[in-house]
Structures are given as C-alpha cells and as structure tokens.
Write a protein that holds these residues in place. Structure first.
Motif, PDB file in Angstrom:
ATOM      1  N   LEU A   1       0.494  57.192  26.259  1.00 13.78           N
ATOM      2  CA  LEU A   1      -0.894  57.615  26.373  1.00 13.78           C
ATOM      3  C   LEU A   1      -1.667  56.748  27.362  1.00 13.78           C
ATOM      4  O   LEU A   1      -2.549  57.224  28.071  1.00 13.78           O
ATOM      5  CB  LEU A   1      -1.572  57.568  24.995  1.00 13.78           C
ATOM      6  N   VAL A   2      -1.341  55.463  27.416  1.00 11.91           N
ATOM      7  CA  VAL A   2      -2.036  54.560  28.325  1.00 11.91           C
ATOM      8  C   VAL A   2      -1.656  54.837  29.780  1.00 11.91           C
ATOM      9  O   VAL A   2      -2.491  54.746  30.682  1.00 11.91           O
ATOM     10  CB  VAL A   2      -1.711  53.097  27.950  1.00 11.91           C
ATOM     11  N   CYS A   3      -0.391  55.195  30.011  1.00 16.62           N
ATOM     12  CA  CYS A   3       0.131  55.279  31.383  1.00 16.62           C
ATOM     13  C   CYS A   3       0.267  56.687  31.934  1.00 16.62           C
ATOM     14  O   CYS A   3       0.474  56.848  33.145  1.00 16.62           O
ATOM     15  CB  CYS A   3       1.515  54.620  31.441  1.00 16.62           C
ATOM     16  N   SER A   4       0.212  57.709  31.100  1.00 16.96           N
ATOM     17  CA  SER A   4       0.606  59.039  31.542  1.00 16.96           C
ATOM     18  C   SER A   4      -0.229  59.556  32.704  1.00 16.96           C
ATOM     19  O   SER A   4       0.298  60.143  33.661  1.00 16.96           O
ATOM     20  CB  SER A   4       0.559  60.022  30.373  1.00 16.96           C
TER      21      SER A   4
ATOM     22  N   MET B   1       2.197  47.552  25.419  1.00 17.26           N
ATOM     23  CA  MET B   1       3.325  47.720  26.341  1.00 17.26           C
ATOM     24  C   MET B   1       2.927  48.542  27.554  1.00 17.26           C
ATOM     25  O   MET B   1       3.301  48.243  28.697  1.00 17.26           O
ATOM     26  CB  MET B   1       4.507  48.378  25.612  1.00 17.26           C
ATOM     27  N   GLY B   2       2.149  49.588  27.310  1.00 15.30           N
ATOM     28  CA  GLY B   2       1.664  50.390  28.421  1.00 15.30           C
ATOM     29  C   GLY B   2       0.772  49.589  29.350  1.00 15.30           C
ATOM     30  O   GLY B   2       0.785  49.790  30.573  1.00 15.30           O
ATOM     31  N   GLY B   3      -0.012  48.677  28.772  1.00 14.72           N
ATOM     32  CA  GLY B   3      -0.861  47.824  29.591  1.00 14.72           C
ATOM     33  C   GLY B   3      -0.054  46.967  30.545  1.00 14.72           C
ATOM     34  O   GLY B   3      -0.477  46.718  31.687  1.00 14.72           O
ATOM     35  N   ALA B   4       1.122  46.518  30.087  1.00 11.19           N
ATOM     36  CA  ALA B   4       1.992  45.744  30.981  1.00 11.19           C
ATOM     37  C   ALA B   4       2.454  46.596  32.157  1.00 11.19           C
ATOM     38  O   ALA B   4       2.512  46.126  33.298  1.00 11.19           O
ATOM     39  CB  ALA B   4       3.192  45.213  30.200  1.00 11.19           C
ATOM     40  N   ALA B   5       2.771  47.864  31.903  1.00 12.08           N
ATOM     41  CA  ALA B   5       3.170  48.768  32.983  1.00 12.08           C
ATOM     42  C   ALA B   5       2.019  49.011  33.948  1.00 12.08           C
ATOM     43  O   ALA B   5       2.215  49.074  35.175  1.00 12.08           O
ATOM     44  CB  ALA B   5       3.667  50.085  32.400  1.00 12.08           C
TER      45      ALA B   5
ATOM     46  N   PRO C   1       6.279  52.649  40.271  1.00 18.13           N
ATOM     47  CA  PRO C   1       6.956  53.834  39.714  1.00 18.13           C
ATOM     48  C   PRO C   1       7.991  53.475  38.662  1.00 18.13           C
ATOM     49  O   PRO C   1       8.122  54.168  37.650  1.00 18.13           O
ATOM     50  CB  PRO C   1       7.587  54.477  40.951  1.00 18.13           C
ATOM     51  N   ALA C   2       8.725  52.387  38.875  1.00 17.87           N
ATOM     52  CA  ALA C   2       9.754  51.985  37.911  1.00 17.87           C
ATOM     53  C   ALA C   2       9.132  51.631  36.563  1.00 17.87           C
ATOM     54  O   ALA C   2       9.683  51.960  35.498  1.00 17.87           O
ATOM     55  CB  ALA C   2      10.542  50.800  38.457  1.00 17.87           C
ATOM     56  N   ALA C   3       7.985  50.955  36.586  1.00 18.92           N
ATOM     57  CA  ALA C   3       7.331  50.570  35.337  1.00 18.92           C
ATOM     58  C   ALA C   3       6.855  51.801  34.581  1.00 18.92           C
ATOM     59  O   ALA C   3       7.032  51.898  33.350  1.00 18.92           O
ATOM     60  CB  ALA C   3       6.153  49.643  35.633  1.00 18.92           C
ATOM     61  N   TYR C   4       6.266  52.759  35.288  1.00 20.99           N
ATOM     62  CA  TYR C   4       5.794  53.967  34.625  1.00 20.99           C
ATOM     63  C   TYR C   4       6.963  54.780  34.063  1.00 20.99           C
ATOM     64  O   TYR C   4       6.883  55.322  32.960  1.00 20.99           O
ATOM     65  CB  TYR C   4       4.983  54.823  35.602  1.00 20.99           C
TER      66      TYR C   4
END
Length: 425
Positions: free
Chosen positions: A31-34, A155-159, A165-168
């Motif tokens: 939800l944080v990264c999408s 965890m999403g905050g770290a991404a 792109p790799a993190a997402y």
C-alpha cells in the motif's frame, strides 16, 4: 477473565489471526509503494491507475456473493486457500506488468480474489468459532491486521527511501509470498463441512433478503470513513490548514496504534444485536463530531491550534471506527443464516469494495470542493446511517422465522432468507 494480548487464545481463532497477520505484512508494504511502482516502474498515468483500480474493485463487488456462495457449498477452508493463492497470482501479474492491459488484468484478478477471500475467511470464522465469541475474535483479527500493516508500511518506507525499481519489485514479491504463506496457514485450520443443498432453495438467497440488503447499504455509507485519513485529510491539511504537513503521518500512526491496542476492548461491549445497533448509532455521532472538528481545523493561522484540533478529530474518528467495526461485525454475522454465511458475508463485504471504489471521488468532490459545508454534509450522512441501523436491525429480526431465538443468541442460524464490509479487513 478476558484473554489479554494481540493474538486470540490458542485454537482455530489464533490460526486465522496468523494467516491475516502474514498477508497484512505484505499488504502494508504494498500500500505504501504501489502508487510509485505503477507510475515510475510500470509507466502508468494517474488516470490509468485510478481506472484500473476502480474496475478491479467494481469486479470484486460483483463476484463477492457468488464466491461466498461457493465457500458455503464447497467448504470455506478450501475456497479460502484457493483465493489466497489467486491473490498471490494477481500480485504476480502486477509485478510483471509492463503495460496498462497487463495492469488491468492484475487489478481485476486482485479485486475479485480479495473480495472472495474476505467472504470465505468470514465464513470459516463463523464455522470455527462459537456465535457468542465471533465479534471478539473478529476484533482480535482487526488488531492483528493493523499491527501487520504498520510493520509492512515500515518495510515499504525502506523501499521508498531506496526509490529503485528493484526495491519496488521486492515489495510486490514479498506481498505475493505473504499470500502464499497465508494459504498454507489457512490449509492447516480445521475444515468446516459444506452446507447441504436444499431442494427448491434459491442459490443466492441473500439477494432476496431486503432487510439485510438495507443493513448492507447503511454499512456501506458508514464505511465512507475509510478514505479519510489516507487521502482526504492529507489533502485538507496541506491545502486548507496551517498545520505542518508531517501531521498526516502522525494521524495515521495514531489511528493504527489505537486500533491495535483498543479494538478488542471496545468490541467486548457488544453482546447482541441490540448493543451492536447502539454501537453503530454512537459511531455515527462520533463520526459527525469528527467531521465538524476537521472542518474547524481550517480556521485560524496558528499551526499549533490547527494541529490540536486535527488530533481531536482523528481521535473522534478512530473511536467511531472501532465502535462501527464491533457493531457491524455482530450484525453481519448475527443476521446471516448459519448455512449461508459465505454468501451473506460476501454481500455484506461489498461495502468495502464500494467504499474503496467510489469513496475517493465522492469525498474529494464533497469535502475538498465543499469545504466546511461538505464536511458537515458528510457527518450528517454518518449520523443518519448510524441512527437508521437500529430500526433496520429490528426489521431484519422480525423478518426471520426464528426471530425469537435470534434475539437470545445473535449468532444462531436464522431459518429462511435473510452484509458487511469490514475495514481495512
């Protein structure tokens, strides 16, 4: 003595909590990264993302009842496992998306699988937990989900910090794996026998149950609170108040931690349909008060005053949210026939899909476009829906041949035809 702790007591309920905690971890990160993943990695526009997600949740609202009916007829455990795997596959499609067409296919599969999975899990809970404990167990699940979402969001905050792109893609992979892990945990729960087919009975009896449909509609109106803290309030704070922008994150943390700590305690006050209706009525009053406070936060130029009013509004909102959840769960379970919990929960749960689908557009126009008047109109809708729930519950009780038994034991089967959406659930 009441059980203490984040997880319910050992047994099937704890297994259900473990499964939902597992996929909540992945969902929190997703939800944080999408949004940034779809724009920066897939290359979609905001309009394309909004359209795809809207169509996905619309499809989920349509298939929720048939998939819930399938859970009744084939057994909720097996159907829940299959739909958890299907949700994982949907995230896999999104992970591989390189065009709008592939993204849309993933969004459609995701919306359908999630709606069906919610109905099947609710039917499984109804089959594994005695009626007088269902609302309390559902409160444990809600607390567990919020805790998982919070950790996943970190965890999403770290991404987001890495912004590669790799993190997402790693976040989406974790989300897909979390649903596979949830499927494994669900498969280890005791099975619930499929409901017997009665000759001449309508396949989707819930669609003919007008009192239950009225309650589902009122619940959907109440669930319009869902986009407030995630979308409307941040835009309101930035555009209409003197409060610092970082307060949006603080309000989300306050909401999440409060639900984790207090939801089970709040739910213990619900012990039947009458108390459930009373909780929903008070939820409407609290949400009206919260809307009035949000409206008042735009007055003045002091950032500290605005922040204090916003904190008060958020506290009123989370109190209303928890009371609504507890009352709604009891109503959704208690008025559903024991052999049709899947289709009834699927129908009741369409409120979540509808709120996610139309809530952002509706509330953006109403609140951000209407200002103080828009906030008060929204609060009035909450109060009216909450007040109407009590009469609607009594109407639904009278429509059931076993109304007398239902009044004494809200979770008991109701013979004859007779929805719920649950948050963030």
């Amino acid at each position: 003595m009441p059980h203490r702790g984040l997880l319910p007591p050992p047994g099937p309920a704890r297994g259900l909590a473990g499964a939902q905690l597992t996929n909540a971890l992945g969902d929190g990160a997703y939800l944080v990264c999408s949004a940034l993943y779809f724009t920066r990695v897939v290359g979609l526009s905001a309009t394309q993302i909004g359209l795809g997600l809207t169509l996905g949740w619309a499809a989920g609202a349509v298939v929720g009842v048939p998939l819930g009916h399938l859970a009744d007829r084939r057994g909720p455990r097996g159907v829940a496992v299959l739909l958890a795997v299907a949700t994982s596959a949907a995230v896999g499609v999104l992970l591989a998306a390189g065009s709008f067409g592939v993204f849309l296919a993933g969004a459609l599969l995701y919306g359908c699988a999630q709606s069906g999975l919610s109905a099947a899990r609710q039917a499984l809970l109804a089959g594994l937990v005695e009626p007088d404990r269902r609302t309390e167990v559902r409160a444990y699940l809600q607390s567990t989900v919020n805790a998982g979402l919070a950790v996943g969001a970190a965890m999403g905050g770290a991404a987001l910090h890495l912004d590669t792109p790799a993190a997402y893609r790693a976040v989406l992979a974790v989300d897909a794996l979390s649903f596979l892990a949830a499927a494994v945990l669900l498969s280890r729960l005791p099975s619930v026998a499929p409901a017997a087919v009665v000759a001449g009975e309508p396949r989707l009896a819930v669609l003919r149950d007008r009192p239950y449909a009225l309650l589902a509609l009122l619940n959907t109106v109440m669930l319009l609170y869902m986009p407030l803290l995630s979308l409307i309030v941040p835009l309101w704070i930035v555009g209409r108040t003197a409060a610092p922008d970082w307060l949006t994150a603080a309000l989300l943390v306050l909401n999440t931690l409060t639900v984790v700590v207090c939801q089970v305690r709040v739910a213990r006050g619900v012990d039947g349909l009458a108390s459930a209706a009373r909780y929903v009525r008070w939820a409407g009053v609290l949400l009206l008060a919260c809307c009035a406070a949000f409206a008042a936060s735009s007055s003045g130029t002091s950032p500290w005053t605005a922040a204090a009013v916003l904190l008060l509004a958020a506290a009123l909102q989370v109190a209303g949210e928890m009371m609504l959840a507890a009352g709604s769960w009891e109503i959704g379970f208690g008025l559903a026939p024991a052999d049709r919990q899947g289709q009834y929960q699927g129908f009741y749960g369409t409120g979540t899909a509808v709120a996610r689908m139309v809530g952002p557009v509706l509330l953006t126009s109403l609140v951000l476009g209407g200002g103080t008047a828009g906030w008060l109109v929204l609060g009035g809708l909450f109060a009216l829906a909450g007040a109407a729930t009590g009469p609607a519950v009594r109407l639904a009780e009278r429509s059931r041949p076993s109304a007398g038994a239902a009044a004494g034991n809200e979770g008991a089967p109701a013979a004859g035809p007779g929805p719920a959406v649950g948050a963030a659930g």
